[in-house]
Each structure stands twice: as structure tokens, then as C-alpha cells.
Scaffold this motif. Structure first.
Motif, PDB file in Angstrom:
ATOM      1  N   PHE A   1       0.818  -1.206   0.000  1.00  0.00           N
ATOM      2  CA  PHE A   1       0.000   0.000   0.000  1.00  0.00           C
ATOM      3  C   PHE A   1       0.860   1.268   0.000  1.00  0.00           C
ATOM      4  N   ALA A   2       1.946   1.272   0.782  1.00  0.00           N
ATOM      5  CA  ALA A   2       2.799   2.460   0.838  1.00  0.00           C
ATOM      6  C   ALA A   2       3.430   2.736  -0.524  1.00  0.00           C
ATOM      7  N   ALA A   3       3.845   1.685  -1.222  1.00  0.00           N
ATOM      8  CA  ALA A   3       4.449   1.873  -2.547  1.00  0.00           C
ATOM      9  C   ALA A   3       3.457   2.500  -3.516  1.00  0.00           C
ATOM     10  N   VAL A   4       2.219   2.022  -3.497  1.00  0.00           N
ATOM     11  CA  VAL A   4       1.202   2.585  -4.387  1.00  0.00           C
ATOM     12  C   VAL A   4       0.919   4.039  -4.019  1.00  0.00           C
ATOM     13  N   ALA A   5       0.729   4.304  -2.713  1.00  0.00           N
ATOM     14  CA  ALA A   5       0.389   5.661  -2.271  1.00  0.00           C
ATOM     15  C   ALA A   5       1.470   6.671  -2.621  1.00  0.00           C
ATOM     16  N   LEU A   6       2.727   6.246  -2.599  1.00  0.00           N
ATOM     17  CA  LEU A   6       3.833   7.154  -2.900  1.00  0.00           C
ATOM     18  C   LEU A   6       4.047   7.348  -4.394  1.00  0.00           C
ATOM     19  N   ASN A   7       3.229   6.686  -5.193  1.00  0.00           N
ATOM     20  CA  ASN A   7       3.373   6.820  -6.644  1.00  0.00           C
ATOM     21  C   ASN A   7       2.126   7.363  -7.322  1.00  0.00           C
ATOM     22  N   ILE A   8       1.177   7.839  -6.546  1.00  0.00           N
ATOM     23  CA  ILE A   8      -0.020   8.451  -7.125  1.00  0.00           C
ATOM     24  C   ILE A   8      -0.214   9.836  -6.519  1.00  0.00           C
ATOM     25  N   GLY A   9      -0.829  10.693  -7.265  1.00  0.00           N
ATOM     26  CA  GLY A   9      -0.999  12.080  -6.820  1.00  0.00           C
ATOM     27  C   GLY A   9      -1.820  12.210  -5.563  1.00  0.00           C
ATOM     28  N   THR A  10      -2.857  11.365  -5.410  1.00  0.00           N
ATOM     29  CA  THR A  10      -3.707  11.427  -4.218  1.00  0.00           C
ATOM     30  C   THR A  10      -2.911  11.158  -2.950  1.00  0.00           C
ATOM     31  N   GLY A  11      -1.976  10.225  -3.035  1.00  0.00           N
ATOM     32  CA  GLY A  11      -1.158   9.925  -1.874  1.00  0.00           C
ATOM     33  C   GLY A  11      -0.120  10.995  -1.610  1.00  0.00           C
ATOM     34  N   ILE A  12       0.571  11.435  -2.654  1.00  0.00           N
ATOM     35  CA  ILE A  12       1.622  12.447  -2.499  1.00  0.00           C
ATOM     36  C   ILE A  12       1.060  13.752  -1.940  1.00  0.00           C
TER      37      ILE A  12
ATOM     38  N   TRP B   1      -8.952   8.284  -0.437  1.00  0.00           N
ATOM     39  CA  TRP B   1      -7.959   7.246  -0.698  1.00  0.00           C
ATOM     40  C   TRP B   1      -7.398   6.676   0.602  1.00  0.00           C
ATOM     41  N   LEU B   2      -6.961   7.539   1.499  1.00  0.00           N
ATOM     42  CA  LEU B   2      -6.353   7.062   2.737  1.00  0.00           C
ATOM     43  C   LEU B   2      -7.386   6.453   3.675  1.00  0.00           C
ATOM     44  N   ASN B   3      -8.571   7.039   3.727  1.00  0.00           N
ATOM     45  CA  ASN B   3      -9.598   6.450   4.589  1.00  0.00           C
ATOM     46  C   ASN B   3      -9.925   5.021   4.180  1.00  0.00           C
TER      47      ASN B   3
END
Length: 564
Positions: free
Chosen positions: A431-442, A480-482
Motif C-alpha cells: 500500500f505504501a508503494a502505491v500511495a507514494l506513486n499516485i498524486g492522491t497519496g503524495i 484514498w487514505l480512509n
């Protein structure tokens, strides 16, 4: 670091270990059904609740646990969504938005208590008491009940049943959590923690204006928050709020409470399996990890930031950013080590303000699998998974079939144990890898570079580890995070416990044989050292690349004069 600081740490930790002895004894009596004068009352309660107490195999025990928690999840979600029309809402709060309500409901049902909100400005008294506080009891009772089931698997041979989940959860709630929370709650109230149904009070400020100070039923919720290793604070800043942490004595009591049952369950295990030394060995490993982690955090924060020292900050102050000046770095270090090691997640210092290495240690404690000492119940059965892997490694070294407490550990148990151990890194790193590679996560990150990576890594680590603490720089209340953090919480709780109960069912069915001359003793310092090594290697090294890119890289950047 100071002698006074170490004296505080030794005193608080020593009291916790001593208090764990009677707690462990009482938990063992409950696990074995030896209720004494409460037996007649217990029969009446179970009869009134429709619980026949019949034994359940591991599949039925698992299904009962899942059904119980699914019902709690739905009910809590509805309470949060309908908050605006429910009673005890003097603040007039509207219902909680759908994504946040999902995240919060999952969080409290899984004993995570991740909070993407500030309770004093988002939750009514009814939601806090009938919703969140109730799940503080039930999620903790679930963990302890599961630990009881696993203990029974090792206690006797050729068992087909692990107990009755409904009876276990009821007894733990009535005879451990409820009286413990009431006693601790009244102690907190006596120390100045508020306990009221008022919305708040209005105070005159020094500038001549007015300030509304939120109040509520804080004292009793604070007690179960720590006793059940839940961690969800009534206020957004948790135990750093002066109403939740009014004094050093209250802070010390919180530390003791959040490790009391995890420590006590080790001793319970020794009593249930008929060899107290087994529980003492597990307890020694837990206490050792807590001490080393506390030392590391204390040293990192007392050493401070070299950039501050270069700017003329007194070196004896160390890094006091984000910490309560009333308690200093010693209690902050012990509180942080125990709350992250114990799956509690409460904080009395802001982890985002720690030095890179000071913040890495609590992150690493969660990544170890929440077993040192882990949450109520989950810490013990997680530790036993590593114990099985340890005897397997030892068996490979000497060419013998591994055994633990007279039960042979074979391919099925090791496959299931590895499946359980691999759940957390798959969820956290994936999950962390995906979040750090999409705009919503960044876009949720407040910091760039390695510190931003650590913020995101910590979030998914805390969620999957059912801890609930966070680096405050992350804006977590996004769809996204929720959603993804909620999924991570469920996988970290339930995807882990399924193979654990399957192991218990398999172990329970095996005959218990006496130890032979070639059996590895599992109660001495040799096994304790082996167990600690396996936890570090299997539980921790898989995260080393991510830690190197995050807090370790930030540490060297700090030494070079760069901050993020």
C-alpha cells in the motif's frame, strides 16, 4: 540523558512487571474457568445471554469471532453516520462523512484506533461513549479471547476444541476490562481528568477575549484506551492534551496500563501450559525489547538535532520539540516505546517532531509484528508464532523434528506461521508503494524527501499493525487514505489471526509428548536469545530497504545540514 530520567523509566517499568504477576494469575483463572465465588454469577450471565458454553473447534471459534466483529463494525458505522440525530450531542455535530465513518469504524473494531479526526470537534458524547468506548472494550476482549484459544492448544494433547468464543469474550469483559477500567478511570478523575456530559466551558483569555474549552466523559474512556491497548484519544492530540495527561503521575499510570495485560498474558501462558518458566521467557524477551527501544529513543532525543546546537540551543535540552516540558524526554521515550510496542497508539509526544532515528524506532517496533509486547492478546499469539519459527530454525540446525511444549512442529504449522508473518509486510509495503506513486497519496504529505516517505510508511505500518499512532504531518482524511488504511487495518487484524487459529487447531489435535534428551529447552536464556533474533530477522529485516530510504537517509541528511 540523566540519572533522574533513567530512575523514572526503571520505576515505572518495574511497577508494570510486578503488577503483571497478579493480573496474569487472574487471567489464567479465567482462561481455565476457575472463577471461584463468581462461578454462580457467571452461569447466570451466560444463561441470560444465551451462551451454552459448548466447546468450539478452531473454525467455529473463528467464525464466531468474525461474526461478532462484523456486527460491531456495522453498528458503529451506523452510530457515526446518524450522529446528528442521536442523543447526547450537546455540540450539535452532524453525522460523520461516509469515508471517514468507514475508516473510524474499522479502526475501533480492529483495536487500531487510527484517528483521521479530532474527537473534540467531530464526535458527540454518544458516539464517544456508545460507539468508540464500547468497541474499546470489545476489540480488546476479542484479542484476549483469541490468546486464550491459542494457549489451550498448547496446554493439552489431542484436543478438538479451543473453548467458546462467546464465553471467553464475555468473561474477559466482565471480570477484567470493566473493573480494571472503572478503577483506573476513577484514579484518572481524581488526578484531574474531566468526566462530564457538558459540551465545554467558556474561559476569558488574557487578551480580553473568550475561548471555549471542550469537555466530555474523558476519564473513563482514557482508562480503557490504555488498558485495552486501544489508543484512541478523546482529544485530537491524545495524551499530550493536558486533560488526558494532567500530571506525570497520570502519564506513568497510562504507561503501566498499556503494557499491563500484554505482560500479564505471558505469565498466564506459563500457568495454562503448566510451566511458568515458559511465560517468564516470553516476558523477558518483551521487557528486553522495551528497554532497548526506550534507550534508543531516549538517546536520540537527548542528543538533539545538530542544526539546533549550531544555532546556539543549549545542548543539555536535546530535542524537546513536540514533547511536554512537564514530563521531559525520559517519560516521552518510555511512553513511545510502550505505546508502539504494545499496539496502543496513544501518544504523549508528537512523533513527527522526533529526530529521524528517534522516530524510526517506534516505526520499527510496529513493523516487528506488534509482539514486543504487542496488543492485549495479539501480542501473545503473535509471539507464539515467532516461537514456533524459532524452534523450527533450531531443529534445522541440529537435524531434529522441532517441538514446542511437547507438540511436534511440522510443515503445516510452519507454512501457516510464515503466512501470518508475511501478511504485515505485504500490506505495509504494498500500500505504501502505491500511495507514494499516485498524486492522491503524495498530496497528503506535509514534507518532501525521506521524511515524507517516512510519514506514508508509518501510516500504513500503524494501520496494518493495528497501532493507530501517526506522524502528524500526514493529511489522512481523504477518500484514498480512509479506504486503503481501513483495508490495511482489517487485513492486519483478521488476515493475521486466521492462520494463527488454524495453527492452534492443528497444534491442539496433536498429542503432547514428554521432553526427551534432545529437546530444545524453551524456557531459558538460550531460547530467549534465539527468539529475539528470529523476531529481528524475520520481523524486521524485510523493512530495511524502506527504512534506509526514509529515516536512515534523513538522519545522514540532518548531519549534512539538510532538513525536510
Amino acid at each position: 540523558m540523566t540519572l533522574n530520567g533513567w530512575a523514572q523509566i526503571a520505576l515505572v517499568l518495574g511497577i508494570a512487571v510486578l503488577a503483571a504477576v497478579p493480573v496474569g494469575r487472574w487471567l489464567a483463572a479465567i482462561a481455565q474457568g476457575r472463577l471461584g465465588f463468581l462461578a454462580r454469577f457467571d452461569r447466570g450471565v451466560l444463561r441470560a445471554a444465551g451462551i451454552d458454553g459448548a466447546g468450539q473447534g478452531w473454525q467455529r471459534y473463528l467464525l464466531a469471532m468474525l461474526a461478532f466483529n462484523a456486527a460491531g463494525l456495522v453498528l458503529l458505522y451506523l452510530i457515526l453516520r446518524l450522529q446528528g440525530v442521536l442523543p447526547l450531542n450537546p455540540q450539535g455535530f452532524d453525522g460523520v462523512p461516509p469515508f471517514l465513518a468507514f475508516n473510524t469504524a474499522v479502526s475501533f473494531v480492529t483495536n487500531t484506533n487510527w484517528q483521521a479526526y479530532s474527537g473534540e470537534v467531530a464526535m458527540s458524547h454518544f458516539s464517544q461513549m456508545a460507539g468508540l468506548a464500547v468497541q474499546n472494550f470489545l476489540s480488546a476482549a476479542t484479542g484476549i479471547a483469541l490468546a486464550f484459544a491459542v494457549m489451550r492448544a498448547f496446554a493439552q494433547g489431542s484436543l478438538r476444541e479451543l473453548g467458546n468464543f462467546w464465553a471467553d469474550a464475555t468473561r474477559v469483559t466482565l471480570y477484567v476490562l470493566l473493573p480494571g477500567a472503572v478503577l483506573a478511570g476513577f484514579a484518572f478523575i481524581a488526578m484531574g481528568v474531566p468526566q462530564t456530559l457538558d459540551a465545554g466551558v467558556t474561559a476569558a483569555t488574557l487578551g480580553g477575549g473568550e475561548q471555549t474549552i471542550p469537555l466530555g466523559p474523558v476519564g473513563l474512556q482514557l482508562a480503557i484506551k490504555h488498558l485495552g491497548t486501544n489508543g484512541g484519544g478523546f482529544f485530537g492530540v491524545n495524551s499530550l492534551h493536558p486533560f488526558e495527561g494532567p500530571s506525570a503521575l497520570a502519564t506513568a499510570l497510562q504507561i503501566i496500563l498499556q503494557i499491563l495485560i500484554p505482560f500479564g498474558l505471558c505469565l498466564t501462558f506459563g500457568r495454562v501450559v503448566g510451566d511458568r518458566r515458559q511465560g517468564q521467557a516470553l516476558l523477558a524477551v518483551m521487557v528486553g525489547f522495551v528497554l532497548v527501544a526506550t534507550l534508543g529513543i531516549y538517546a536520540a532525543e537527548a542528543g538533539g538535532n545538530p542544526l539546533h546546537l549550531a544555532a546556539g540551543v543549549a545542548p543539555e535540552l536535546g530535542n524537546m520539540e513536540g514533547k511536554d516540558v512537564r514530563f521531559g524526554q525520559a517519560l516521552a521515550a518510555l511512553f513511545t516505546a510502550t505505546t508502539t510496542g504494545a499496539s496502543c497508539g496513544a501518544v504523549n509526544a508528537m512523533l513527527d517532531s522526533f529526530t529521524p532515528l528517534g522516530g524510526m524506532i517506534p516505526l520499527f517496533l510496529i513493523q516487528l509484528g506488534e509482539v514486543v509486547p504487542g496488543g492485549v492478546g495479539s501480542g501473545l499469539y503473535g509471539m507464539l508464532v515467532f516461537a514456533l519459527l524459532s524452534v523450527f530454525v533450531a531443529g534445522l540446525m541440529v537435524g531434529r523434528t522441532p517441538e514446542y511444549l511437547g507438540k511436534k512442529v511440522q510443515a503445516r504449522e510452519i507454512k501457516l506461521a510464515m503466512l501470518a508473518v508475511l501478511v504485515l509486510p505485504a500490506v505495509i509495503l504494498g500500500f505504501a508503494a502505491v500511495a507514494l506513486n499516485i498524486g492522491t497519496g503524495i498530496s497528503s504529505l506535509a514534507a518532501a524527501g525521506p521524511h515524507g516517505l517516512t510519514e506514508m510508511l508509518y501510516a500504513y505500518t500503524s494501520a496494518a499493525g493495528n497501532n493507530g499512532s501517526a506522524f502528524g504531518g500526514l493529511t489522512a482524511d481523504t477518500p484514498w487514505l480512509n479506504v486503503t488504511l481501513g483495508i490495511a487495518m482489517m487485513l492486519g487484524r483478521f488476515a493475521y489471526v486466521i492462520p494463527v487459529l488454524a495453527i492452534a487447531g492443528s497444534i491442539a489435535a496433536k498429542p503432547r509428548t514428554p521432553e526427551g534428551p534432545g529437546t530444545l529447552p524453551t524456557h531459558g536464556p538460550l531460547f530467549a536469545g534465539l527468539l529475539a533474533g528470529v523476531i529481528l530477522i524475520l520481523g524486521g529485516l524485510q523493512y530495511l530497504p524502506a527504512l534506509a530510504l526514509g529515516p536512515i537517509a534523513e538522519h545522514f541528511s540532518m548531519l549534512a545540514g539538510t532538513t525536510f
